[in-house]
Write a protein that holds these residues in place. Structure first.
Motif, PDB file in Angstrom:
ATOM      1  N   LYS A   4       0.931  -1.303   0.085  1.00  0.00           N
ATOM      2  CA  LYS A   4       0.016  -0.097   0.137  1.00  0.00           C
ATOM      3  C   LYS A   4       0.791   1.322   0.091  1.00  0.00           C
ATOM      4  O   LYS A   4       0.398   2.354  -0.363  1.00  0.00           O
ATOM      5  CB  LYS A   4      -0.986  -0.116   1.197  1.00  0.00           C
ATOM      6  CG  LYS A   4      -1.914  -0.901   0.953  1.00  0.00           C
ATOM      7  CD  LYS A   4      -3.204  -1.061   2.278  1.00  0.00           C
ATOM      8  CE  LYS A   4      -3.959  -1.876   2.135  1.00  0.00           C
ATOM      9  NZ  LYS A   4      -4.786  -2.005   3.355  1.00  0.00           N
ATOM     10  N   ASP A   5       2.078   1.317   0.283  1.00  0.00           N
ATOM     11  CA  ASP A   5       2.977   2.251   0.486  1.00  0.00           C
ATOM     12  C   ASP A   5       3.342   2.941  -0.745  1.00  0.00           C
ATOM     13  O   ASP A   5       3.647   4.034  -0.960  1.00  0.00           O
ATOM     14  CB  ASP A   5       4.296   2.117   1.228  1.00  0.00           C
ATOM     15  CG  ASP A   5       4.085   1.825   2.759  1.00  0.00           C
ATOM     16  OD1 ASP A   5       2.979   2.276   3.150  1.00  0.00           O
ATOM     17  OD2 ASP A   5       4.851   0.915   3.337  1.00  0.00           O
ATOM     18  N   ASN A   6       3.305   2.019  -1.823  1.00  0.00           N
ATOM     19  CA  ASN A   6       3.516   2.320  -3.329  1.00  0.00           C
ATOM     20  C   ASN A   6       2.544   2.837  -4.067  1.00  0.00           C
ATOM     21  O   ASN A   6       2.648   3.157  -5.189  1.00  0.00           O
ATOM     22  CB  ASN A   6       4.215   1.279  -3.952  1.00  0.00           C
ATOM     23  CG  ASN A   6       5.549   0.643  -3.230  1.00  0.00           C
ATOM     24  OD1 ASN A   6       6.321   1.515  -2.787  1.00  0.00           O
ATOM     25  ND2 ASN A   6       5.792  -0.543  -3.288  1.00  0.00           N
ATOM     26  N   ILE A   7       1.222   2.844  -3.319  1.00  0.00           N
ATOM     27  CA  ILE A   7      -0.012   3.233  -4.324  1.00  0.00           C
ATOM     28  C   ILE A   7       0.049   4.772  -4.132  1.00  0.00           C
ATOM     29  O   ILE A   7      -0.189   5.321  -3.009  1.00  0.00           O
ATOM     30  CB  ILE A   7      -1.303   2.502  -3.571  1.00  0.00           C
ATOM     31  CG1 ILE A   7      -1.080   1.046  -3.830  1.00  0.00           C
ATOM     32  CG2 ILE A   7      -2.358   3.039  -4.293  1.00  0.00           C
ATOM     33  CD1 ILE A   7      -2.117   0.377  -3.373  1.00  0.00           C
ATOM     34  N   ILE A  12      -5.842   6.435  -4.762  1.00  0.00           N
ATOM     35  CA  ILE A  12      -6.460   6.119  -3.502  1.00  0.00           C
ATOM     36  C   ILE A  12      -7.915   7.126  -3.526  1.00  0.00           C
ATOM     37  O   ILE A  12      -8.946   6.902  -3.177  1.00  0.00           O
ATOM     38  CB  ILE A  12      -5.758   6.507  -2.128  1.00  0.00           C
ATOM     39  CG1 ILE A  12      -4.687   5.322  -1.847  1.00  0.00           C
ATOM     40  CG2 ILE A  12      -6.658   6.391  -0.952  1.00  0.00           C
ATOM     41  CD1 ILE A  12      -3.423   5.660  -1.108  1.00  0.00           C
ATOM     42  N   LYS A  13      -7.553   8.403  -4.089  1.00  0.00           N
ATOM     43  CA  LYS A  13      -8.756   9.113  -3.882  1.00  0.00           C
ATOM     44  C   LYS A  13      -9.854   8.897  -5.154  1.00  0.00           C
ATOM     45  O   LYS A  13     -10.845   9.438  -5.067  1.00  0.00           O
ATOM     46  CB  LYS A  13      -8.303  10.847  -4.291  1.00  0.00           C
ATOM     47  CG  LYS A  13      -7.421  11.216  -3.261  1.00  0.00           C
ATOM     48  CD  LYS A  13      -6.993  12.880  -3.330  1.00  0.00           C
ATOM     49  CE  LYS A  13      -6.491  13.312  -1.984  1.00  0.00           C
ATOM     50  NZ  LYS A  13      -7.683  13.785  -1.165  1.00  0.00           N
ATOM     51  N   GLY A  76     -14.799  -1.855  -1.189  1.00  0.00           N
ATOM     52  CA  GLY A  76     -15.153  -1.606  -0.117  1.00  0.00           C
ATOM     53  C   GLY A  76     -14.364  -2.501   1.073  1.00  0.00           C
ATOM     54  O   GLY A  76     -14.167  -1.300   2.127  1.00  0.00           O
ATOM     55  N   GLU A  77     -13.893  -3.452   0.757  1.00  0.00           N
ATOM     56  CA  GLU A  77     -12.728  -3.814   1.891  1.00  0.00           C
ATOM     57  C   GLU A  77     -11.572  -3.132   1.800  1.00  0.00           C
ATOM     58  O   GLU A  77     -10.947  -2.721   2.604  1.00  0.00           O
ATOM     59  CB  GLU A  77     -12.281  -5.429   1.179  1.00  0.00           C
ATOM     60  CG  GLU A  77     -13.538  -6.508   1.603  1.00  0.00           C
ATOM     61  CD  GLU A  77     -13.139  -7.869   1.087  1.00  0.00           C
ATOM     62  OE1 GLU A  77     -11.979  -8.043   0.677  1.00  0.00           O
ATOM     63  OE2 GLU A  77     -14.023  -8.762   0.871  1.00  0.00           O
ATOM     64  N   ILE A  78     -11.115  -2.635   0.472  1.00  0.00           N
ATOM     65  CA  ILE A  78     -10.018  -1.812   0.583  1.00  0.00           C
ATOM     66  C   ILE A  78     -10.054  -0.434   1.298  1.00  0.00           C
ATOM     67  O   ILE A  78      -9.298   0.024   2.103  1.00  0.00           O
ATOM     68  CB  ILE A  78      -9.407  -1.328  -0.887  1.00  0.00           C
ATOM     69  CG1 ILE A  78      -9.153  -2.592  -1.848  1.00  0.00           C
ATOM     70  CG2 ILE A  78      -8.408  -0.593  -0.959  1.00  0.00           C
ATOM     71  CD1 ILE A  78      -9.100  -2.603  -3.115  1.00  0.00           C
ATOM     72  N   LEU A  79     -11.361   0.107   1.143  1.00  0.00           N
ATOM     73  CA  LEU A  79     -11.488   1.420   1.581  1.00  0.00           C
ATOM     74  C   LEU A  79     -11.923   1.130   3.099  1.00  0.00           C
ATOM     75  O   LEU A  79     -12.375   2.008   4.094  1.00  0.00           O
ATOM     76  CB  LEU A  79     -13.021   1.991   0.997  1.00  0.00           C
ATOM     77  CG  LEU A  79     -12.534   2.497  -0.338  1.00  0.00           C
ATOM     78  CD1 LEU A  79     -13.912   2.820  -1.219  1.00  0.00           C
ATOM     79  CD2 LEU A  79     -11.474   3.533  -0.056  1.00  0.00           C
ATOM     80  N   CYS A  80     -12.072  -0.108   3.769  1.00  0.00           N
ATOM     81  CA  CYS A  80     -12.356  -0.457   5.170  1.00  0.00           C
ATOM     82  C   CYS A  80     -13.738  -0.033   5.590  1.00  0.00           C
ATOM     83  O   CYS A  80     -13.750   0.222   6.708  1.00  0.00           O
ATOM     84  CB  CYS A  80     -11.193   0.102   6.048  1.00  0.00           C
ATOM     85  SG  CYS A  80      -9.538  -0.403   5.669  1.00  0.00           S
ATOM     86  N   VAL A  81     -14.647  -0.120   4.702  1.00  0.00           N
ATOM     87  CA  VAL A  81     -15.967   0.178   5.430  1.00  0.00           C
ATOM     88  C   VAL A  81     -16.693  -0.791   6.239  1.00  0.00           C
ATOM     89  O   VAL A  81     -17.508  -0.666   6.956  1.00  0.00           O
ATOM     90  CB  VAL A  81     -16.913   0.113   3.959  1.00  0.00           C
ATOM     91  CG1 VAL A  81     -16.455   1.448   2.998  1.00  0.00           C
ATOM     92  CG2 VAL A  81     -16.858  -1.097   3.095  1.00  0.00           C
TER      93      VAL A  81
END
Length: 216
Positions: A4-7, A12-13, A76-81
């Protein structure tokens, strides 16, 4: 495994926008969509969408496209909903009430657990079933309930003392509706600024520029 540090932040937005469009597709019974069709609907390019999704491992199948419900759930999982983020709101005036009523719902990962204001006229009122407490109680409340996020809808001149206290009490992220620069004072926390006036000024410029082009 995705690093995720390389994204990039721009990718992300874009994720919330993908999530919103996919929710609409899902609600309209659309089960399958190609990157090209999704791109046309969103005003992007198919290569941009594939690039963004590949940052998280890719979700499509060659010759099939994307399964809309599955892609919606994955983003949704990536956005931690599905994660619960304990949140407090400071400022129960018109803006604070509007934010509370519009944003916080059972579909949000941000769970509003407390509302505070220094105006005694607001204290004791209920917003979405949550009592507005006097700001004097915020320290004890945070010690007892451990919120990690704060929404700030108060004047900038009240922000420095408040944010210093909240950071000390363990708040890690802020949704900031004031003009106070929290990140300058506390670079260790996460801040998402919402500058309504800046947005309106930008729209004013673009509107006038459009008028000027029409007049030429």
């Amino acid at each position: 495994m995705t690093n995720k540090d390389n994204i990039s932040l721009s990718v992300i937005k874009r994720l919330p926008r993908y999530y919103r469009f996919l929710q609409s597709l899902k609600e309209n019974g659309i089960v399958r969509i190609s990157s090209k069709e999704l791109a046309n609907r969103m005003g992007l390019t198919a290569s941009q969408i594939r690039h963004d999704f590949n940052c998280f491992g890719g979700f499509g199948q060659q010759g099939y496209g994307y399964n809309v419900p599955e892609l919606y759930d994955k983003i949704g999982e990536i956005l931690c909903v599905d994660k619960e983020i304990k949140t407090i709101l400071v400022g129960a005036g018109n803006l604070g009430k509007a934010v509370t009523n519009k944003i916080f719902s059972k579909n949000s990962s941000f769970k509003l657990i407390g509302i505070f204001d220094k105006n005694e006229a607001f204290c004791g009122n209920m917003i979405k079933g949550i009592p507005v407490r006097n700001i004097d109680y915020i320290e004890n409340f945070c010690i007892d309930n451990h919120p990690t996020c704060a929404v700030t809808c108060i004047p900038s001149n009240d922000m420095r003392e408040l944010t210093d206290l909240l950071v000390k009490l363990g708040v890690k992220s802020f949704w900031n509706f004031s003009n106070y620069d929290i990140a300058m004072a506390h670079p260790e926390v996460l801040v998402e600024n919402v500058h309504l006036t800046d947005s309106l000024l930008t729209l004013g410029y673009l509107t006038n520029a459009s008028f000027d082009e029409e007049a030429e």
